[in-house]
Design an enzyme around this catalytic site. Structure first.
Site, PDB file in Angstrom:
ATOM      1  CD  GLU B  49      -2.534   0.904   2.864  1.00  0.00           C
ATOM      2  OE1 GLU B  49      -2.215  -0.048   3.627  1.00  0.00           O
ATOM      3  OE2 GLU B  49      -3.445   1.709   3.126  1.00  0.00           O
ATOM      4  CE  LYS B 120      -7.151   1.064   3.640  1.00  0.00           C
ATOM      5  NZ  LYS B 120      -5.892   1.402   4.382  1.00  0.00           N
ATOM      6  CB  CYS B 153      -4.485  -2.058   4.499  1.00  0.00           C
ATOM      7  SG  CYS B 153      -3.753  -2.159   6.161  1.00  0.00           S
TER       8      CYS B 153
END
Lengths: 279, 279
Positions: B49, B120, B153
């Protein structure tokens, strides 16, 4: 002593070996384990799946012979009486008959008797030949201990089981189970059953108490490794070993769930879902 | 060599330590790791990330300075050129600007250039101060290697992320990540990040390749432990250790997913859902 709602209490996951077809013997074994846990201050007892009948059915007539109504059948009555005598709550897997249908079920009872039943939603392997799929949804029961849900074995393979129970306000999910080996489980790797319930506890901020059986029945081995998980997803007691009878005990504090879900200053793992996106 | 659609290929999860603010240095490090993996026959590379920018932003102007458009920004162009030169596919987390908004994003490129982006969905902690939540849903891209999805994540804390990707036909989910320690993680327990992705891979029959970073940035430690999981939920390579740069490599065979989902004679773990019941 009646617990203060939402205060801490002890839960037990009772790992033992039922004997196929020996209902009276199995109820006596359950009673002995429950009395032993009660002597350690446990208020909520969790017993394995189909703990009264055993698991590996070969014919429908075996199911018919070994099942009983929930409530009103001999196994439920026996456990309700024991719960009343000891002032405890009991969740057990039981073999249920209802009219012409049979269910792989669980029931919850407490000091005041029968509270509610649950019928396994996701049937595993040859269970599909003998049992009807559950038709009671995923009920959550409000008790003086806290809000209790139930799930049985393969139900735990579906994240939606725990999502739904958490959304309905469950604080602890009791899981009677008869876990079997997974295909391709590598030697030495954590049991996938343990992985799945730790993940579910963490993502939902739930206590989960899994009571597995041990032993081999009609050639089918069971894997033990019962587990009690806290709302952060880490083990509170267990996993138990693969073959021994064992009573796992952990403290449950429903009032701690909100804090467990706050996994960072800006996050609540149960509230942060993006429901606008999911399928 | 163009792969035969659906045939086996190697994926790499590249665990390394980006340096905050040093975009050129980070792209050079990524290139070196990608070339090393390519030399081992890897076709699909997964990087952490925010691999170009670093993670711990303190001001919005830092984000503005370190972000670029996807596609068309310098980081994306650099990786697309490298993918074309080597004939590989690359997934990397990148810091994205789009108009007035900034996103914690990932992009997929291949031998023919840019394929698609992802933003995200579930922002972690202080990311909420600097980034807008993702608005591209959970796209799945059909490539000669197979159908590729992305998650970043904290997205992995939500079972729905993988459910949605699997329902959209993903075969492998690439996870650029910057995992941080979880509250109350007991010493010696498996990282919850590992538990969550193993569970998700098993329940959905997905390959999942998680590339984490290592090191400590502005006081924030990252936990390494990158992991590649197969569709039965068990590790194919990793977890890597907590502090070292490392390239994990595993073989992905999309044609094996259907068999992995058949976890008993009568069960398909992805198809057995009881959607009539869930909340």
């Amino acid at each position: 002593m009646t617990p203060v709602p939402g205060s801490a209490f002890k839960v037990a996951a009772i790992q033992f070996e039922p004997e196929f077809g020996a209902v009276d013997r199995n109820l006596a074994a359950m009673e002995a384990h429950i009395r032993a846990a009660h002597a350690q201050g446990v208020r909520l007892m969790v017993l394995p799946e189909l703990a009264d009948s055993g698991y590996v059915f070969e014919t429908q007539s075996e199911v018919a012979r070994l099942s009983g109504p929930i409530p009103g059948g001999p196994s439920t009555d026996f456990l309700c009486s024991l719960a009343a005598e000891l002032g405890v709550w009991i969740v057990s897997g039981l073999c249920e008959v209802a009219g012409d249908a049979f269910y792989n079920s669980a029931m919850l009872c407490g000091p005041d008797g029968f509270i509610g039943g649950y019928r396994k939603l996701h049937l595993w392997n040859r269970e599909t030949l003998f049992f009807a799929p559950g038709d009671l949804g995923l009920p959550v029961f409000d008790t003086p201990l806290g809000r209790i849900g139930m799930a049985i074995c393969y139900d735990g393979w579906f994240p939606e089981t725990f999502r739904t129970l958490a959304d309905k306000g469950a604080q602890i999910v009791c899981v009677p189970t008869n876990w079997v080996p997974m295909p391709d489980q590598p030697e030495g790797a954590e049991a996938m059953a343990n992985t799945l319930h730790k993940a579910a506890a963490h993502s939902n901020g739930l206590y989960i108490a899994c009571a597995d059986r041990v032993g081999t029945e009609r050639g089918q081995p069971f894997i033990g490794q019962s587990l009690i998980v806290g709302p952060n997803g880490f083990a509170l007691d267990g996993p138990a070993d693969k073959t021994s009878e064992r009573i796992l005990i952990a403290e449950v504090d429903p009032s701690g769930i909100a804090a467990a879900r706050k996994i960072s200053e800006y996050n609540d793992v149960h509230a942060d879902r993006r429901r606008d996106v999911y399928s």
